[in-house]
Motif scaffolding. Structure first.
Motif, PDB file in Angstrom:
ATOM      1  N   SER A  40       5.830  -0.872   5.500  1.00  0.00           N
ATOM      2  CA  SER A  40       6.109   0.558   5.381  1.00  0.00           C
ATOM      3  C   SER A  40       5.049   1.164   4.483  1.00  0.00           C
ATOM      4  N   PRO A  41       4.590   2.332   4.840  1.00  0.00           N
ATOM      5  CA  PRO A  41       3.556   2.957   4.011  1.00  0.00           C
ATOM      6  C   PRO A  41       4.136   3.681   2.807  1.00  0.00           C
ATOM      7  N   ILE A  42       5.406   3.548   2.559  1.00  0.00           N
ATOM      8  CA  ILE A  42       6.010   4.312   1.463  1.00  0.00           C
ATOM      9  C   ILE A  42       5.705   3.641   0.118  1.00  0.00           C
ATOM     10  N   THR A  43       5.178   4.399  -0.787  1.00  0.00           N
ATOM     11  CA  THR A  43       4.809   3.824  -2.076  1.00  0.00           C
ATOM     12  C   THR A  43       5.987   3.937  -3.043  1.00  0.00           C
ATOM     13  N   LYS A  44       5.921   3.123  -4.057  1.00  0.00           N
ATOM     14  CA  LYS A  44       6.906   3.281  -5.129  1.00  0.00           C
ATOM     15  C   LYS A  44       6.516   4.502  -5.944  1.00  0.00           C
ATOM     16  N   ASP A  45       7.468   5.036  -6.667  1.00  0.00           N
ATOM     17  CA  ASP A  45       7.240   6.292  -7.378  1.00  0.00           C
ATOM     18  C   ASP A  45       6.133   6.216  -8.417  1.00  0.00           C
ATOM     19  N   LEU A  61      -7.679   1.556  11.914  1.00  0.00           N
ATOM     20  CA  LEU A  61      -8.025   1.856  10.534  1.00  0.00           C
ATOM     21  C   LEU A  61      -6.810   1.737   9.622  1.00  0.00           C
ATOM     22  N   TYR A  62      -5.758   2.336  10.063  1.00  0.00           N
ATOM     23  CA  TYR A  62      -4.535   2.379   9.277  1.00  0.00           C
ATOM     24  C   TYR A  62      -4.111   0.971   8.859  1.00  0.00           C
ATOM     25  N   GLN A  63      -4.116   0.089   9.845  1.00  0.00           N
ATOM     26  CA  GLN A  63      -3.660  -1.274   9.594  1.00  0.00           C
ATOM     27  C   GLN A  63      -4.589  -1.979   8.602  1.00  0.00           C
ATOM     28  N   GLY A  73     -13.887   9.112   1.615  1.00  0.00           N
ATOM     29  CA  GLY A  73     -14.677   8.510   2.703  1.00  0.00           C
ATOM     30  C   GLY A  73     -14.364   9.166   4.049  1.00  0.00           C
ATOM     31  N   TYR A  74     -15.182   8.810   5.030  1.00  0.00           N
ATOM     32  CA  TYR A  74     -15.041   9.422   6.353  1.00  0.00           C
ATOM     33  C   TYR A  74     -13.644   9.274   6.943  1.00  0.00           C
ATOM     34  N   GLY A  75     -13.003   8.136   6.624  1.00  0.00           N
ATOM     35  CA  GLY A  75     -11.709   7.891   7.258  1.00  0.00           C
ATOM     36  C   GLY A  75     -10.542   8.562   6.561  1.00  0.00           C
ATOM     37  N   ARG A  76     -10.818   9.317   5.480  1.00  0.00           N
ATOM     38  CA  ARG A  76      -9.715   9.801   4.642  1.00  0.00           C
ATOM     39  C   ARG A  76      -8.684  10.627   5.401  1.00  0.00           C
ATOM     40  N   HIS A  77      -9.165  11.380   6.400  1.00  0.00           N
ATOM     41  CA  HIS A  77      -8.229  12.259   7.102  1.00  0.00           C
ATOM     42  C   HIS A  77      -7.335  11.506   8.077  1.00  0.00           C
ATOM     43  N   HIS A  78      -7.659  10.256   8.298  1.00  0.00           N
ATOM     44  CA  HIS A  78      -6.861   9.495   9.259  1.00  0.00           C
ATOM     45  C   HIS A  78      -5.750   8.710   8.573  1.00  0.00           C
ATOM     46  N   VAL A 130      -6.521  -0.621   6.279  1.00  0.00           N
ATOM     47  CA  VAL A 130      -6.341  -0.092   4.928  1.00  0.00           C
ATOM     48  C   VAL A 130      -5.037  -0.639   4.368  1.00  0.00           C
ATOM     49  N   TYR A 131      -4.049  -0.646   5.199  1.00  0.00           N
ATOM     50  CA  TYR A 131      -2.739  -1.121   4.786  1.00  0.00           C
ATOM     51  C   TYR A 131      -2.818  -2.575   4.311  1.00  0.00           C
ATOM     52  N   ASN A 132      -3.561  -3.378   5.046  1.00  0.00           N
ATOM     53  CA  ASN A 132      -3.740  -4.779   4.659  1.00  0.00           C
ATOM     54  C   ASN A 132      -4.445  -4.891   3.310  1.00  0.00           C
ATOM     55  N   ALA A 133      -5.458  -4.041   3.140  1.00  0.00           N
ATOM     56  CA  ALA A 133      -6.202  -4.088   1.879  1.00  0.00           C
ATOM     57  C   ALA A 133      -5.303  -3.680   0.713  1.00  0.00           C
ATOM     58  N   LEU A 134      -4.452  -2.718   0.962  1.00  0.00           N
ATOM     59  CA  LEU A 134      -3.547  -2.255  -0.097  1.00  0.00           C
ATOM     60  C   LEU A 134      -2.479  -3.297  -0.405  1.00  0.00           C
ATOM     61  N   ASN A 135      -2.114  -4.042   0.594  1.00  0.00           N
ATOM     62  CA  ASN A 135      -1.042  -5.015   0.428  1.00  0.00           C
ATOM     63  C   ASN A 135      -1.549  -6.401   0.075  1.00  0.00           C
ATOM     64  N   ASP A 136      -2.637  -6.421  -0.649  1.00  0.00           N
ATOM     65  CA  ASP A 136      -3.235  -7.711  -0.936  1.00  0.00           C
ATOM     66  C   ASP A 136      -2.543  -8.428  -2.093  1.00  0.00           C
ATOM     67  N   GLY A 137      -2.186  -9.661  -1.878  1.00  0.00           N
ATOM     68  CA  GLY A 137      -1.680 -10.521  -2.951  1.00  0.00           C
ATOM     69  C   GLY A 137      -0.478  -9.946  -3.676  1.00  0.00           C
ATOM     70  N   ASP A 138      -0.344 -10.297  -4.920  1.00  0.00           N
ATOM     71  CA  ASP A 138       0.812  -9.867  -5.690  1.00  0.00           C
ATOM     72  C   ASP A 138       0.684  -8.426  -6.151  1.00  0.00           C
ATOM     73  N   ALA A 139      -0.476  -7.887  -5.984  1.00  0.00           N
ATOM     74  CA  ALA A 139      -0.678  -6.523  -6.447  1.00  0.00           C
ATOM     75  C   ALA A 139       0.087  -5.514  -5.597  1.00  0.00           C
ATOM     76  N   THR A 140       0.645  -5.939  -4.520  1.00  0.00           N
ATOM     77  CA  THR A 140       1.248  -4.978  -3.595  1.00  0.00           C
ATOM     78  C   THR A 140       2.374  -4.167  -4.224  1.00  0.00           C
ATOM     79  N   PRO A 141       2.256  -2.872  -4.163  1.00  0.00           N
ATOM     80  CA  PRO A 141       3.336  -2.036  -4.651  1.00  0.00           C
ATOM     81  C   PRO A 141       4.191  -1.539  -3.486  1.00  0.00           C
TER      82      PRO A 141
END
Ligand code: SF4
Lengths: 273, 394
Positions: free
Chosen positions: A68-73, A48-50, A81-86, A52-63
């Motif tokens: 690394s799962p560390i976000t910019k400030d 799951l983690y991977q 959703g069901y997976g939120r706790h994971h 979601v991570y891929n979805a977040l890191n899509d294209g130029d929108a990636t912050p």
């Protein structure tokens, strides 16, 4: 296929909503006014983690810093959703009930009491909104009748692509009800009905009607407006019409970003925490 | 004495009693006439407590299917199916917890239908297995009020029970012993009530999940000094805790009430879920079930009859609605969680719309599906979702 990507500025604030549902992950990126800059969905798969991570890191929108799962400030990530706790790397979490409310409210901006019918992969929810907050909600209990899983299971049995179902159902020439409550037993009933020579179009129509029936059995819809959200409605628009027939004295509203209501609600929630 | 030691001593002593031909063991339902049994010299064992242990250790998930396969339906009390399955499989959680290999063999079984009818079928199974005498108190059920004729009915049954037990013990019943036993029971039960009431404090010194552990002695050791002394000490400890915990300014913690059975195999999971959501389950109907305020040592049999008929589970829904509403006020509760236990309709008060009635009176409620023991009836994901969404609305 890649979604169009957004140009992000270093100085602005951004809000990511991640809706980790039982069958799909939906991600939206919003600016500080709640405009959707980017959206993406994918199957809920392991790990799951991977995913979601891929979805977040899509294209130029990636912050994100690569790998690394560390976000910019100036970015906040909120999960629902069901997976939120994971998901360890998010800034906050909320349930789909509240997320769908926030997502629908953000789009429709209603200031009267209303009801949200949200049909998801494994659950169906009827949420009553009053005084701009969730007043009460009902969910399907124990079994998956009235949910996306129910439709999918029967589509599979009938060997009909999900995308064709509404079209086929519109060609029905007879109305009848499926009786079984349980998804698996409904499957048996469907096969038996087919063997008795019933048209598949009529069966699919009956199947939709049974979803509507199961959802409305959960609670009484007490408001004048009913808003629809959730991925199942997006794939099966005929359901809105059928709900409308049952709730004929009420106004039916299909929320524009039906599938992304949960994710959008999560992003909107991010603005308040 | 600490709780673990108390429970260990209780089970070791019971084991010794079962092996000693001069001592007699009685099996009793949790809200059955334990004081009569103890006053007549019996060591008392409570199968429901064993059922709860099977649930908490999740051993029940191996034993329920055994009972199911012998014809005991998955739809009936899962304490019953857990326990009978364990007997058929010849295992017990007592072995690992206390080094006791077998549950004690009964010399007599006594049940009271004030809680349900399942206990009768359950005890009848063992009466056949052990070829032991069995007696039932058949209580008038679902009462709006307890009337004098109800009490007279149960007192007559108590008297009949005493006569039958005299034949087993070969000793004459001594009313003085019952008075003393009832005085001890009354003492312990009112201390237990005070213990639970310390949770009125904000922040509450403990939660429902802790209370399900504290309640061991009030279930199995009513009528003894041990239970009374334990609750006297516990009360002091909790009062001290309340006194030393400064009331939080701008408290963020929510307070909820648990209605229905515990989900024994998920206590830790649920306790963490509530903690994670800044919520304390401050009170429950379940833990309150062992408060018998009507016990009166000067009027033993009628007061016992009254106390055992008065219990929440034996009352009608009008009474229940008022009871829960009063609790909500007393404990400053923000909302009520109803646990619909699949195999115990008797303790699942959501079935006839009590949650809806409370809601109409402004008390937020929600229902979750589950079971006391059978985790096949419980979905972690679904209940987490429902509970968290409910807490968000409070
Ligand atoms: S009250 Fe419920 S849990 Fe207790 S013995 Fe009866 S059926 Fe089982």
């Amino acid at each position: 296929m890649k979604e169009p990507s957004a140009q992000l500025s270093e100085n602005a604030r951004y809000y990511w909503g991640v809706d980790c549902g039982s069958s799909e992950i939906k991600v939206v990126l919003c600016d500080a006014s709640g405009n959707i800059l980017h959206k993406k969905k994918g199957k809920t798969l392991f790990p799951l983690y991977q995913n979601v991570y891929n979805a977040l890191n899509d294209g130029d929108a990636t912050p994100f810093v690569e790998n690394s799962p560390i976000t910019k400030d100036n970015h906040k990530i909120i999960a629902t959703g069901y997976g939120r706790h994971h998901l360890q790397f998010v800034d906050d979490k909320l349930t789909e009930i509240k997320a769908h409310f926030l997502g629908v409210q953000h789009q429709l901006k209603l200031d009267v009491p209303y009801t949200i019918i949200d049909i998801g992969g494994q659950d169906a929810k009827v949420i009553t909104i009053d005084n701009s907050k969730v007043d009460e909600f009902a969910m399907n209990r124990k079994c998956a009748a009235g949910t996306g899983a129910f439709i999918e299971e029967l589509a599979h049995r009938l060997e009909v692509p999900i995308g064709d179902m509404t079209k086929l159902a519109n060609q029905h020439d007879k109305e009848f009800m499926l009786n079984s409550f349980c998804t698996v037993f409904s499957g048996q009933e469907v096969i038996k009905t087919l063997m008795n020579g019933e048209r598949i179009e009529n069966l699919i129509f009956a199947l939709y009607r049974s979803v509507v029936k199961r959802v409305l059995e959960m609670t009484v819809v007490s408001t004048d407006i009913v808003a629809f959200s959730g991925g199942v409605i997006a794939h099966h628009p005929l359901l809105v019409e059928l709900f409308g027939q049952k709730l004929s004295d009420k106004e039916m509203v299909l929320t524009p970003e039906t599938q992304y209501c949960g994710a959008l609600g999560a992003a909107v929630h991010g603005m308040s925490v | 004495m600490d709780l673990k030691q108390i429970m260990q001593n209780y089970f070791l002593d019971l084991d010794a009693a079962a092996k000693d031909p001069d001592r007699k063991v009685a099996w009793c339902t949790s809200v059955g006439p334990a004081e009569i049994l103890r006053a007549m010299g019996f060591d008392v064992y409570f199968p429901e407590n064993h059922g709860a242990m099977l649930g908490a250790t999740r051993l029940c998930m191996e034993t329920i299917p055994v009972a199911n396969s012998k014809g005991y339906s998955p739809e009936i009390c899962s304490y019953l199916t857990s326990d009978i399955g364990a007997y058929l499989k010849n295992i017990t959680p007592l072995a690992k917890a206390y080094g006791v290999e077998d549950v004690p063999r009964p010399d007599v079984l006594v049940y009271n239908t004030n809680q349900c009818k399942d206990v009768m079928h359950w005890f009848e199974f063992y009466a056949r297995e052990f070829d032991a005498p069995i007696f039932g108190i058949h209580s008038p059920a679902h009462l709006p009020e307890v009337e004098p004729e109800h009490i007279a009915n149960v007192v007559a049954q108590f008297k009949q029970l005493i006569r039958s037990l005299e034949e087993i013990t070969q000793e004459k019943f001594d009313p003085k012993k019952l008075e003393r036993c009832l005085a001890l029971s009354s003492g312990a039960t009112s201390l237990w009530s005070e213990v639970l009431k310390t949770a009125i404090a904000d922040p509450s010194p403990f939660s429902f999940f802790d209370a399900t552990i504290f309640m061991g002695p009030i279930v199995v050791l009513r009528g003894t000094e041990i239970a009374r002394d334990y609750y006297r000490d516990l009360l002091m400890e909790l009062e001290q805790k309340v006194a030393t915990t400064r009331s939080r300014e701008n408290a963020v913690q929510k307070r909820v009430y648990w209605e229905g059975m515990p989900i024994w195999g998920r206590l830790r999971h649920l306790s963490e879920l509530f903690k994670r959501n800044d919520t304390c389950v401050v009170a429950s109907t379940y833990c309150n079930s062992w408060i018998f305020a009507d016990f009166d040592p000067h009027d033993p049999l009628p007061s016992m009859a009254l106390a055992y008929l008065q219990i929440f589970i034996n009352r009608n829904d009008t009474y229940k609605e008022k009871y829960i509403s009063d609790m909500v006020k007393m404990y400053s509760v923000d909302g009520v969680i109803f646990h619909a236990a699949k195999t115990c309709p008797n303790n699942s008060n959501s079935y006839y719309n009590l949650p809806g009635r409370l809601k109409r009176n402004g008390i937020p409620t929600i229902v979750i599906d589950g079971d006391l023991c059978d985790l096949r009836c419980f979905s972690d994901e679904q209940s987490t979702n429902v509970i968290e969404a409910f807490l968000e609305t409070l």
